[in-house]
Design a protein around this motif. Structure first.
Motif, PDB file in Angstrom:
ATOM      1  N   TYR A 287      -9.430   6.801 -23.426  1.00  0.00           N
ATOM      2  CA  TYR A 287      -9.545   7.576 -22.195  1.00  0.00           C
ATOM      3  C   TYR A 287     -10.698   8.565 -22.359  1.00  0.00           C
ATOM      4  O   TYR A 287     -10.614   9.472 -23.194  1.00  0.00           O
TER       5      TYR A 287
ATOM      6  N   LYS B 217       4.790   4.064  -1.676  1.00  0.00           N
ATOM      7  CA  LYS B 217       4.871   3.737  -0.246  1.00  0.00           C
ATOM      8  C   LYS B 217       6.198   4.247   0.330  1.00  0.00           C
ATOM      9  O   LYS B 217       6.375   4.303   1.537  1.00  0.00           O
TER      10      LYS B 217
ATOM     11  N   ALA C 294      10.375  11.229 -15.633  1.00  0.00           N
ATOM     12  CA  ALA C 294      10.909  10.175 -14.747  1.00  0.00           C
ATOM     13  C   ALA C 294      12.297   9.748 -15.241  1.00  0.00           C
ATOM     14  O   ALA C 294      13.212   9.512 -14.442  1.00  0.00           O
TER      15      ALA C 294
ATOM     16  N   PRO D 234      -1.625  13.772 -16.551  1.00  0.00           N
ATOM     17  CA  PRO D 234      -0.880  13.455 -17.770  1.00  0.00           C
ATOM     18  C   PRO D 234      -0.811  14.643 -18.723  1.00  0.00           C
ATOM     19  O   PRO D 234      -1.811  15.322 -18.940  1.00  0.00           O
TER      20      PRO D 234
ATOM     21  N   ASP E 147       6.892   9.697 -10.775  1.00  0.00           N
ATOM     22  CA  ASP E 147       5.595  10.035 -10.174  1.00  0.00           C
ATOM     23  C   ASP E 147       5.649  10.032  -8.646  1.00  0.00           C
ATOM     24  O   ASP E 147       4.904  10.767  -7.997  1.00  0.00           O
TER      25      ASP E 147
ATOM     26  N   GLY F 130      11.011   5.025 -14.718  1.00  0.00           N
ATOM     27  CA  GLY F 130      11.982   5.768 -13.922  1.00  0.00           C
ATOM     28  C   GLY F 130      12.982   4.837 -13.249  1.00  0.00           C
ATOM     29  O   GLY F 130      14.198   4.993 -13.391  1.00  0.00           O
TER      30      GLY F 130
ATOM     31  N   ASP G 222       5.226   8.621 -25.928  1.00  0.00           N
ATOM     32  CA  ASP G 222       6.184   9.218 -26.869  1.00  0.00           C
ATOM     33  C   ASP G 222       7.367   9.774 -26.094  1.00  0.00           C
ATOM     34  O   ASP G 222       7.203  10.401 -25.047  1.00  0.00           O
TER      35      ASP G 222
HETATM   36  C1  LIG Z   1      -3.938   7.876 -18.499  1.00  0.00           C
HETATM   37  C2  LIG Z   1      -2.488   8.244 -18.472  1.00  0.00           C
HETATM   38  C3  LIG Z   1      -1.822   8.515 -19.662  1.00  0.00           C
HETATM   39  C4  LIG Z   1      -0.474   8.886 -19.645  1.00  0.00           C
HETATM   40  N1  LIG Z   1       0.169   9.144 -20.817  1.00  0.00           N
HETATM   41  C5  LIG Z   1       1.465   9.503 -20.817  1.00  0.00           C
HETATM   42  C6  LIG Z   1       2.177   9.769 -22.034  1.00  0.00           C
HETATM   43  O1  LIG Z   1       1.620   9.677 -23.126  1.00  0.00           O
HETATM   44  N2  LIG Z   1       3.478  10.126 -21.964  1.00  0.00           N
HETATM   45  C7  LIG Z   1       4.145  10.224 -20.770  1.00  0.00           C
HETATM   46  O2  LIG Z   1       5.351  10.562 -20.768  1.00  0.00           O
HETATM   47  N3  LIG Z   1       3.516   9.973 -19.608  1.00  0.00           N
HETATM   48  C8  LIG Z   1       2.214   9.624 -19.594  1.00  0.00           C
HETATM   49  N4  LIG Z   1       1.559   9.376 -18.416  1.00  0.00           N
HETATM   50  C9  LIG Z   1       2.308   9.509 -17.149  1.00  0.00           C
HETATM   51  C10 LIG Z   1       3.209   8.309 -16.947  1.00  0.00           C
HETATM   52  O3  LIG Z   1       2.479   7.112 -17.048  1.00  0.00           O
HETATM   53  C11 LIG Z   1       3.899   8.362 -15.583  1.00  0.00           C
HETATM   54  O4  LIG Z   1       4.321   9.666 -15.297  1.00  0.00           O
HETATM   55  C12 LIG Z   1       5.106   7.422 -15.574  1.00  0.00           C
HETATM   56  O5  LIG Z   1       4.691   6.086 -15.808  1.00  0.00           O
HETATM   57  C13 LIG Z   1       5.851   7.518 -14.264  1.00  0.00           C
HETATM   58  O6  LIG Z   1       6.892   6.588 -14.256  1.00  0.00           O
HETATM   59  P1  LIG Z   1       7.435   6.014 -12.869  1.00  0.00           P
HETATM   60  O7  LIG Z   1       8.530   5.076 -13.218  1.00  0.00           O
HETATM   61  O8  LIG Z   1       7.724   7.150 -11.950  1.00  0.00           O
HETATM   62  O9  LIG Z   1       6.195   5.274 -12.208  1.00  0.00           O
HETATM   63  P2  LIG Z   1       5.274   4.085 -12.746  1.00  0.00           P
HETATM   64  O10 LIG Z   1       5.261   4.016 -14.218  1.00  0.00           O
HETATM   65  O11 LIG Z   1       3.972   4.242 -12.040  1.00  0.00           O
HETATM   66  O12 LIG Z   1       5.999   2.770 -12.217  1.00  0.00           O
HETATM   67  C14 LIG Z   1       5.963   2.430 -10.851  1.00  0.00           C
HETATM   68  C15 LIG Z   1       6.355   0.974 -10.706  1.00  0.00           C
HETATM   69  O13 LIG Z   1       6.421   0.686  -9.308  1.00  0.00           O
HETATM   70  C16 LIG Z   1       5.751  -0.530  -9.050  1.00  0.00           C
HETATM   71  N5  LIG Z   1       5.255  -0.454  -7.656  1.00  0.00           N
HETATM   72  C17 LIG Z   1       4.222   0.271  -7.175  1.00  0.00           C
HETATM   73  N6  LIG Z   1       4.091   0.092  -5.859  1.00  0.00           N
HETATM   74  C18 LIG Z   1       5.066  -0.764  -5.487  1.00  0.00           C
HETATM   75  C19 LIG Z   1       5.462  -1.319  -4.240  1.00  0.00           C
HETATM   76  N7  LIG Z   1       4.800  -1.054  -3.090  1.00  0.00           N
HETATM   77  N8  LIG Z   1       6.516  -2.159  -4.206  1.00  0.00           N
HETATM   78  C20 LIG Z   1       7.208  -2.456  -5.346  1.00  0.00           C
HETATM   79  N9  LIG Z   1       6.867  -1.961  -6.576  1.00  0.00           N
HETATM   80  C21 LIG Z   1       5.829  -1.103  -6.626  1.00  0.00           C
HETATM   81  C22 LIG Z   1       4.646  -0.599 -10.088  1.00  0.00           C
HETATM   82  O14 LIG Z   1       4.208  -1.929 -10.303  1.00  0.00           O
HETATM   83  C23 LIG Z   1       5.354   0.001 -11.306  1.00  0.00           C
HETATM   84  O15 LIG Z   1       6.042  -0.975 -12.066  1.00  0.00           O
HETATM   85  C24 LIG Z   1       0.217   9.005 -18.410  1.00  0.00           C
HETATM   86  C25 LIG Z   1      -0.463   8.710 -17.208  1.00  0.00           C
HETATM   87  C26 LIG Z   1      -1.799   8.354 -17.236  1.00  0.00           C
HETATM   88  C27 LIG Z   1      -2.520   8.084 -15.936  1.00  0.00           C
END
Ligand SMILES: Cc1cc2nc3c(=O)[nH]c(=O)nc-3n(C[C@H](O)[C@H](O)[C@H](O)COP(=O)(O)OP(=O)(O)OC[C@H]3O[C@@H](n4cnc5c(N)ncnc54)[C@H](O)[C@@H]3O)c2cc1C
Length: 395
Positions: free
Chosen positions: A239, A176, A327, A319, A312, A23, A57
């Motif tokens: 998983y 956070k 995102a 998931p 997220d 995201g 995907d």
């Molecule tokens: C088991 C599992 C399987 C999944 N499979 C799929 C799938 O097949 N397809 C799909 O579309 N989605 C899938 N998801 C959901 C998907 O992983 C998330 O919805 C997605 O990664 C969200 O993206 P994001 O950028 O919002 O957050 P995230 O991917 O969680 O990225 C957050 C980032 O913030 C960083 N961060 C965290 N806290 C801090 C902080 N305090 N300070 C600075 N940086 C920080 C982290 O290191 C990370 O790089 C799955 C989830 C799980 C748990």
């Protein structure tokens, strides 16, 4: 219709994106294409700090659409994993019910049903490589922030600070930043995943590695499911999912950092399954328990003038294959609202974004809550339903 000058809202504004997941990085890319002044603050100490997980995907009307707008389709095509979108579904005896591996359909880029898979690390690299040098500030674990006049002063765990006019929380499910926007807390969905990582699966568990076949394997038995996927680095992720009471991870007494204990638990829990699956557990070198939580979306928060959430951090849900895609859509919607020239100020632009984001997320959340129960704890009936969904003609 543009009412204001599209470049005005972000003129001379510093934007801090906290969290460099799909995201946050997508948003940084899209904003930079519009001339935005962006930094991404990421907790990982560097680009190579950790394996990003298995494959994801991207979908025609979300992830792939955003990659098009971000002008990154060529990079995506150079890095995706052809064939990894196929599914093989088996029962607890390893009997194959659904096999897409030999399905030579013509779905490809441009087809709305094509959902190409990419390794999470490769997707992250594609996005990072598209950013201006120095955009991502590694080793920046956000700790807290204070408002100074109309700006934010951010503090990181390593002692560094930064200022920004706009803060975007894209820091995932334990955000956070979220707490500066809303105090609505996560709830437990009822399902928990035990995730396992296998290095060199071709040697460590060759039979099941062959069954996975570099694509998606789903094994369902009454009340529990195993899914396995390849990683881009040749490893395998699985998983094991079922319904467990809240806080089961602590109340179970299992030490999840002790592989032997987790393997013994899994062999016991999956008693009656083909020993093929036990070879998968025994080959694991690392386990992570994941209770699947979600943010309720029936409650709302008031839009803040210069801070919002994407991915997220905004709408955690179990998931369902949509999280990364959603995102990325959030990133696109937020970027468009901030740069469209339709809104008189940043708060109005954020309000419009949050309305779109929430309307989309509320539908996906309901689907994912319904879906996770069937996935984690399938009945014979739901297994039949799923097979029908994948193969409606029953061929
Ligand atoms: C088991 C599992 C399987 C999944 N499979 C799929 C799938 O097949 N397809 C799909 O579309 N989605 C899938 N998801 C959901 C998907 O992983 C998330 O919805 C997605 O990664 C969200 O993206 P994001 O950028 O919002 O957050 P995230 O991917 O969680 O990225 C957050 C980032 O913030 C960083 N961060 C965290 N806290 C801090 C902080 N305090 N300070 C600075 N940086 C920080 C982290 O290191 C990370 O790089 C799955 C989830 C799980 C748990």
């Amino acid at each position: 219709m543009e009412k204001y000058n599209a470049t005005d809202l972000l003129h001379n504004k510093k934007i801090a994106i906290v969290g460099g997941g799909p995201g946050g990085l997508t948003l940084a890319r899209l904003l930079q294409l519009k001339g935005g002044n962006v930094q991404v603050y990421e907790r990982d100490i560097n680009k190579e700090a950790r394996v990003q997980g298995a494959i994801v995907d991207l979908h025609f009307d979300s992830g792939l659409k955003v990659m098009e707008v971000a002008d990154l389709m060529d990079a995506f095509k150079a890095n995706y994993m052809p064939g990894a979108d196929k599914f093989r579904m088996v029962d607890q005896n390893g009997k194959i019910y659904l096999d897409e591996h030999d399905n030579l359909d013509n779905a490809g880029f441009g087809n709305e049903h094509f959902r190409p898979e990419i390794d999470r690390g490769a997707l992250r690299n594609v996005l990072i490589n598209a950013l201006l040098p120095g955009t991502v500030i590694w080793d920046s674990q956000f700790a807290n922030m204070v408002q100074v006049n109309n700006a934010w002063e951010l503090q990181f765990k390593n002692g560094t600070t930064a200022t920004a006019d706009i803060v975007i929380g894209s820091d995932g499910y334990r955000s956070k930043i979220r707490h500066y926007v809303t105090d609505i807390k996560a709830l437990y969905s009822g399902a928990t995943i035990i995730q396992g990582e296998i290095e060199h699966p071709e040697k460590a568990c060759p039979e099941i590695y062959k069954l996975v076949g570099n694509a998606n394997l789903i094994a369902m038995g009454t009340g529990k499911t195993i899914a396995a996927q390849p990683r881009g680095d040749g490893g395998l992720t699985f998983y094991g999912t079922s319904l467990y009471p809240e806080n089961w991870i602590t109340t179970s007494g299992i030490k999840f950092n002790n592989n032997d204990e987790v393997i013994a638990y899994l062999v016991d829990f999956y008693e009656g399954w083909d020993p093929l699956f036990f070879t998968l557990f025994k080959a694991c070198t690392r386990f992570t328990p994941r209770p699947l939580n979600y943010f309720p979306l029936d409650k709302n928060w008031d839009t803040k003038p210069n801070i919002t959430l994407i991915g997220d951090a905004a709408h955690l849900m179990p998931p369902s294959g949509e999280g990364v895609n959603t995102a990325m859509l959030d990133a696109l919607d937020l970027c468009e609202c901030l740069t469209s020239g339709k809104f008189k100020d940043i708060e109005e632009a954020i309000a419009a974004y949050e309305e779109q984001m929430r309307a989309r997320a509320i539908i996906l959340l309901q689907e994912s809550l319904d879906g996770i129960k069937d996935f984690a704890s399938p009945s014979d009936e739901s297994i039949r339903k799923l097979m029908h969904q994948f193969n409606p003609n029953g061929n």
